[in-house]
Motif scaffolding. Structure first.
Motif: not given
Ligand SMILES: [Zn+2]
Lengths: 184, 207
Positions: A135, A139, A169-170, A172-174, A176-177
């Motif tokens: 990450l 994130q 946002v951070h 959910h991006n994390a 997902r990653q």
């Protein structure tokens, strides 16, 4: 604080702060014992290796030195994290004088998680740790504050100096990653 | 694992993990997780991450030493303390802008004095900006009012657009005058053409 003092142990942070302000110094002991380890873990998670305890102590001293301005709108722990984060940034500036270093640096943030290899036994947890290192620093910080410390987006935004929307946002991006890396 | 389409439920999972949901929401969320494989898997992932992070060795913290270093409880009243938080960032910004004007020679210190009155005790600004913590504006450990060449144009433009120093409150102005009085002289960009620049471009004692 006498061990087993139910009055202090069951009190909320806000109640303990009020008691300390009325002169009950045992309330300060309760607050320190309640939060010091979490603040220390957080400071460590920012990649700081030397001076963690000094930062934690400084954060408490600064927080208690100006408690009259603490309005209780966020958790006391969030406030401590916020101060500690700033202290880490200041410490890095002083250590790296002459270099650009005003924020938590990518390499620094990865350091503490890289070091987990030595202490994490299970394969599953090792994979989890490796996924975390993939990450971005922001994130990772947001994700850890949400998952490990249970902070709301508002609290995270206060700690890292961003907005609730950006924190969401951070996170959910994390997430997902993490799912992609772990293939789950 | 795919993402559950029920975003509201997904947002609750960290709180469910920490047991911080109110009872009604907790029951609601648990019922959803029991019937949703995606949310169940995501909750399990969060739980494993937390377990992994908990496995980190905790740093050694001497809580007794921290308690010993704390200030003594204040005797000041708590609830009636007036809040100056909303004013402080504005005041600091105005100070920086005013100092910039002075540095550029657009405003002289005597001019400031004529407009806003004489100097006052010098310490109020420094005390306010260094010890006023909150989540949004936490205690600063360094002061930074020295203008830099690269920043002056931007700040000057901002100041012009914002009405300049003429809307400074009395209290702000007093603090500004006091702070300016405390500054020592160092070589400025144009020390001879603008003597006031020698005063305001001085370091503040911070290393
Ligand atoms: Zn679901």
């Amino acid at each position: 604080m006498p061990p087993g003092d139910p009055t202090l142990q069951d009190a909320t942070d806000t109640e303990l702060i009020a008691r300390w302000q009325r002169g009950d110094e045992r309330a300060a002991t309760s607050l320190v014992e309640r939060h010091a380890t979490a603040v220390g873990r957080y400071v460590s998670s920012l990649g700081l290796r030397a001076g963690v305890e000094d930062v934690v102590q400084d954060a408490f001293v600064r927080a208690f030195g100006s408690l009259e301005s603490f309005r209780g709108e966020s958790a006391f722990r969030t406030w401590l994290f916020t101060i500690a984060r700033r202290l880490v940034a200041d410490l890095r500036r002083s250590r790296k004088r002459g270099r650009e270093d005003t924020e938590v640096q990518e390499g620094d943030a990865a350091t503490e998680f890289d070091a987990l290899d030595d202490v994490i036994a299970g394969e599953s947890q090792r994979r989890m740790q490796q996924a975390l290192t993939r990450l971005t620093p922001t994130q990772r910080e947001v994700f850890v504050l949400r998952v490990n410390d249970g902070m709301s987006y508002k609290e995270i935004a206060d700690v890292v100096g961003t907005t609730e929307g950006a924190a969401r946002v951070h996170y959910h991006n994390a997430l997902r990653q993490m799912k992609e890396t772990l293939n789950v | 694992m795919s993402d559950c389409a029920n975003v509201e439920m997904r947002e609750r999972l960290p709180e469910l993990l920490h047991g911080t949901l109110p009872d009604a929401l907790r029951r609601d969320t648990e019922a959803h997780v029991a019937s949703c494989a995606d949310c169940a898997a995501e909750l399990e992932l969060l739980r494993e991450v937390r377990q992994m992070l908990d496995a980190r060795p905790a740093p050694r913290i001497d809580t007794a030493a921290i308690v010993g270093a704390l200030p003594r409880p204040s005797a000041r009243p708590i609830a009636s303390a007036p809040s100056r938080r909303s004013m402080v960032p504005s005041m600091v910004w105005r100070m920086a802008a005013t100092v910039t004007l002075l540095a550029l020679g657009s405003l002289s210190l005597p001019g400031v004095r004529r407009i806003f009155g004489a100097g006052t005790p010098a310490d109020s600004l420094v005390v306010d900006t260094s010890v006023t913590p909150q989540v949004a504006v936490i205690p600063e450990t360094t002061g930074a009012v020295t203008p830099t060449p690269a920043g002056t144009a931007v700040r000057l433009a901002s100041l012009t657009a914002g009405g300049g120093v003429t809307d400074l409150a009395d209290e702000d102005l007093e603090a500004l005058i006091g702070a300016l009085d405390r500054l020592e002289a160092t070589p400025g960009a144009e020390p001879e053409a603008n003597p006031m620049a020698r005063i305001i471009t001085t370091g503040t004692g911070d290393s």
